[in-house]
Design a protein around this motif. Structure first.
Motif, PDB file in Angstrom:
ATOM      1  N   ILE A  26       0.754  -1.206   0.015  1.00 23.82           N
ATOM      2  CA  ILE A  26       0.155   0.152  -0.142  1.00 23.82           C
ATOM      3  C   ILE A  26       0.800   1.262  -0.024  1.00 23.82           C
ATOM      4  O   ILE A  26       0.541   2.357  -0.463  1.00 23.82           O
ATOM      5  CB  ILE A  26      -1.014   0.017   1.200  1.00 23.82           C
ATOM      6  CG1 ILE A  26      -1.989   1.003   1.051  1.00 23.82           C
ATOM      7  CG2 ILE A  26      -0.334   0.228   2.455  1.00 23.82           C
ATOM      8  CD1 ILE A  26      -3.198   0.922   2.083  1.00 23.82           C
ATOM      9  N   SER A  27       2.007   1.087   0.439  1.00 25.34           N
ATOM     10  CA  SER A  27       2.944   2.170   0.577  1.00 25.34           C
ATOM     11  C   SER A  27       3.981   2.343  -0.589  1.00 25.34           C
ATOM     12  O   SER A  27       4.809   3.611  -0.542  1.00 25.34           O
ATOM     13  CB  SER A  27       3.657   2.356   1.741  1.00 25.34           C
ATOM     14  OG  SER A  27       2.807   2.443   3.073  1.00 25.34           O
ATOM     15  N   VAL A  28       4.223   1.422  -1.335  1.00 30.56           N
ATOM     16  CA  VAL A  28       4.924   1.374  -2.483  1.00 30.56           C
ATOM     17  C   VAL A  28       4.936   2.669  -3.707  1.00 30.56           C
ATOM     18  O   VAL A  28       5.645   3.338  -3.892  1.00 30.56           O
ATOM     19  CB  VAL A  28       5.038   0.085  -3.292  1.00 30.56           C
ATOM     20  CG1 VAL A  28       5.527   0.462  -4.749  1.00 30.56           C
ATOM     21  CG2 VAL A  28       5.702  -0.870  -2.510  1.00 30.56           C
ATOM     22  N   GLU A  29       3.382   2.969  -3.474  1.00 35.97           N
ATOM     23  CA  GLU A  29       2.865   3.924  -4.472  1.00 35.97           C
ATOM     24  C   GLU A  29       3.259   5.415  -3.925  1.00 35.97           C
ATOM     25  O   GLU A  29       3.083   6.515  -4.421  1.00 35.97           O
ATOM     26  CB  GLU A  29       1.402   4.024  -4.905  1.00 35.97           C
ATOM     27  CG  GLU A  29       0.998   2.625  -5.750  1.00 35.97           C
ATOM     28  CD  GLU A  29      -0.341   2.394  -5.819  1.00 35.97           C
ATOM     29  OE1 GLU A  29      -0.908   3.248  -6.662  1.00 35.97           O
ATOM     30  OE2 GLU A  29      -0.843   1.559  -5.207  1.00 35.97           O
ATOM     31  N   ASP A  76      10.150  11.947   3.037  1.00 36.55           N
ATOM     32  CA  ASP A  76       9.086  12.748   2.364  1.00 36.55           C
ATOM     33  C   ASP A  76       7.952  12.051   1.876  1.00 36.55           C
ATOM     34  O   ASP A  76       7.077  12.679   1.046  1.00 36.55           O
ATOM     35  CB  ASP A  76       9.775  13.815   1.650  1.00 36.55           C
ATOM     36  CG  ASP A  76      10.868  14.594   1.967  1.00 36.55           C
ATOM     37  OD1 ASP A  76      10.696  14.919   3.198  1.00 36.55           O
ATOM     38  OD2 ASP A  76      11.742  14.845   1.463  1.00 36.55           O
ATOM     39  N   ALA A  77       7.874  10.949   2.102  1.00 36.89           N
ATOM     40  CA  ALA A  77       6.503  10.053   1.616  1.00 36.89           C
ATOM     41  C   ALA A  77       5.471  10.643   2.148  1.00 36.89           C
ATOM     42  O   ALA A  77       5.255  10.917   3.374  1.00 36.89           O
ATOM     43  CB  ALA A  77       6.725   8.415   2.026  1.00 36.89           C
ATOM     44  N   LYS A  78       4.187  10.779   1.190  1.00 39.99           N
ATOM     45  CA  LYS A  78       3.121  11.076   1.769  1.00 39.99           C
ATOM     46  C   LYS A  78       1.796   9.949   1.475  1.00 39.99           C
ATOM     47  O   LYS A  78       2.170   9.279   0.402  1.00 39.99           O
ATOM     48  CB  LYS A  78       2.613  12.296   0.812  1.00 39.99           C
ATOM     49  CG  LYS A  78       3.539  13.632   0.995  1.00 39.99           C
ATOM     50  CD  LYS A  78       3.775  14.124   2.461  1.00 39.99           C
ATOM     51  CE  LYS A  78       4.625  15.374   2.450  1.00 39.99           C
ATOM     52  NZ  LYS A  78       5.021  15.555   3.925  1.00 39.99           N
ATOM     53  N   PRO A  79       1.037  10.127   2.002  1.00 39.33           N
ATOM     54  CA  PRO A  79      -0.313   9.286   1.990  1.00 39.33           C
ATOM     55  C   PRO A  79      -0.661   9.267   0.394  1.00 39.33           C
ATOM     56  O   PRO A  79      -0.692  10.341  -0.038  1.00 39.33           O
ATOM     57  CB  PRO A  79      -1.256   9.575   2.781  1.00 39.33           C
ATOM     58  CG  PRO A  79      -0.662  10.422   3.791  1.00 39.33           C
ATOM     59  CD  PRO A  79       0.561  11.066   3.142  1.00 39.33           C
ATOM     60  N   ASN A  80      -0.964   8.085  -0.131  1.00 46.08           N
ATOM     61  CA  ASN A  80      -1.572   8.157  -1.623  1.00 46.08           C
ATOM     62  C   ASN A  80      -2.887   7.736  -1.478  1.00 46.08           C
ATOM     63  O   ASN A  80      -3.494   7.552  -0.615  1.00 46.08           O
ATOM     64  CB  ASN A  80      -0.686   6.839  -2.388  1.00 46.08           C
ATOM     65  CG  ASN A  80      -1.008   5.676  -1.760  1.00 46.08           C
ATOM     66  OD1 ASN A  80      -2.108   5.090  -1.671  1.00 46.08           O
ATOM     67  ND2 ASN A  80       0.102   4.896  -1.737  1.00 46.08           N
ATOM     68  N   PRO A  81      -3.524   7.789  -2.637  1.00 44.76           N
ATOM     69  CA  PRO A  81      -5.027   7.642  -2.664  1.00 44.76           C
ATOM     70  C   PRO A  81      -5.674   6.166  -1.831  1.00 44.76           C
ATOM     71  O   PRO A  81      -6.778   6.369  -1.271  1.00 44.76           O
ATOM     72  CB  PRO A  81      -5.646   7.595  -4.198  1.00 44.76           C
ATOM     73  CG  PRO A  81      -4.494   8.426  -4.819  1.00 44.76           C
ATOM     74  CD  PRO A  81      -3.089   8.061  -4.114  1.00 44.76           C
ATOM     75  N   ALA A  82      -4.867   5.369  -1.922  1.00 48.55           N
ATOM     76  CA  ALA A  82      -5.121   4.095  -1.011  1.00 48.55           C
ATOM     77  C   ALA A  82      -5.354   4.238   0.336  1.00 48.55           C
ATOM     78  O   ALA A  82      -6.528   3.821   1.322  1.00 48.55           O
ATOM     79  CB  ALA A  82      -4.278   3.059  -1.245  1.00 48.55           C
ATOM     80  N   HIS A  83      -4.331   5.004   1.151  1.00 44.26           N
ATOM     81  CA  HIS A  83      -4.345   5.614   2.491  1.00 44.26           C
ATOM     82  C   HIS A  83      -5.615   6.279   2.771  1.00 44.26           C
ATOM     83  O   HIS A  83      -6.524   6.283   3.568  1.00 44.26           O
ATOM     84  CB  HIS A  83      -3.159   6.299   2.868  1.00 44.26           C
ATOM     85  CG  HIS A  83      -1.944   5.410   2.883  1.00 44.26           C
ATOM     86  ND1 HIS A  83      -0.977   5.639   1.723  1.00 44.26           N
ATOM     87  CD2 HIS A  83      -1.401   4.382   3.638  1.00 44.26           C
ATOM     88  CE1 HIS A  83       0.120   4.728   2.045  1.00 44.26           C
ATOM     89  NE2 HIS A  83      -0.121   4.009   2.888  1.00 44.26           N
TER      90      HIS A  83
END
Length: 245
Positions: A26-29, A76-83
């Protein structure tokens, strides 16, 4: 696929207790690489730097790699649409808990509140001597290793190293939620890591319908999965959201 999406949405609307079990996929994106697999971090780094015994004897050396992996590489990773869909589901009463193997804090940043972090959280640092916990933003990582402000002991990232046990509260909350679940969403987990992989299995044994969202088959697919929605997490969850909201 459209029929499966509609069927899944119906199950989610009818369920009075749904959990999501999330893994690296889920976080790869969001730009967070997995640890295992073809592009996994362990192909580039020696896993020994996260072995508790080795760390306790070589903390200064380990921190050079820890900073690079967790605080330079994907800080700096941010939540993506799945999150974001999972957060919206919780807000709407369609999701009661997230059990995550991930340590990136992205579920919280997306807005989920009931999150059980099975392997801890990289955004916190802990003193193993006095137990003080610091937000990583409070600590100067330019000067390594980072030290506790109270007793000058070396701080450790507050996630699980090899050789450490699962945090008691996260463990008990995760399995209690699994036992209550009517629906369990598996998102981006291969099912290879134990004891975390027992959470969806416990849900299945307790009568939950298992819905798996993964691009490929996992260790769960042939064993416990009822519906496999094949695709990337953000793509599938965005489609689901269009049926739910």
């Amino acid at each position: 696929m459209d029929l499966l999406i509609k069927e899944t949405a119906k199950l989610l609307k009818e369920s009075d207790f749904t959990i999501a079990f999330t893994g690296a996929g889920i976080s790869v994106e969001s730009g967070v690489p997995p640890f295992r697999g073809e592009h996994g971090l362990w192909n580039k780094y020696n896993p020994e730097v996260l072995d508790l015994g080795y760390y306790l004897e070589n903390a200064e050396e380990c921190w050079v790699y820890i900073r690079e992996i967790f605080y330079d590489f994907f800080a700096d990773a941010k939540p993506n649409p799945a999150h974001l869909v999972l957060a919206k589901m919780e807000e709407a009463g369609l999701l009661q808990a997230v059990v995550t193997q991930n340590i990136d804090n992205l579920h919280y940043e997306a807005g989920n509140k009931e999150v059980y972090e099975f392997h801890g959280n990289s955004k916190k640092l802990k003193c193993l001597k006095c137990g003080s916990v610091y937000d990583v933003n409070e600590v100067d990582l330019e000067s390594l290793p980072p030290l506790c402000k109270k007793d000058s002991e070396i701080l450790k990232p507050d996630f699980i190293f090899f050789g450490e046990g699962i945090p008691h509260e996260a463990y008990s909350n995760s399995f209690a939620a699994a036992e209550r679940a009517k629906v369990c969403l598996i998102i981006g987990s291969t099912g290879e890591v134990t004891p975390a992989s027992y959470v969806p299995r416990t849900a299945k044994q307790s009568g939950a319908t298992i819905i798996e969202i993964n691009p490929e088959e996992s260790m769960f697919t042939s064993q416990i999965t009822d519906i496999h929605l094949k695709g990337k997490a953000s793509e599938i969850l965005t489609k689901l959201a269009s049926e739910l909201f």
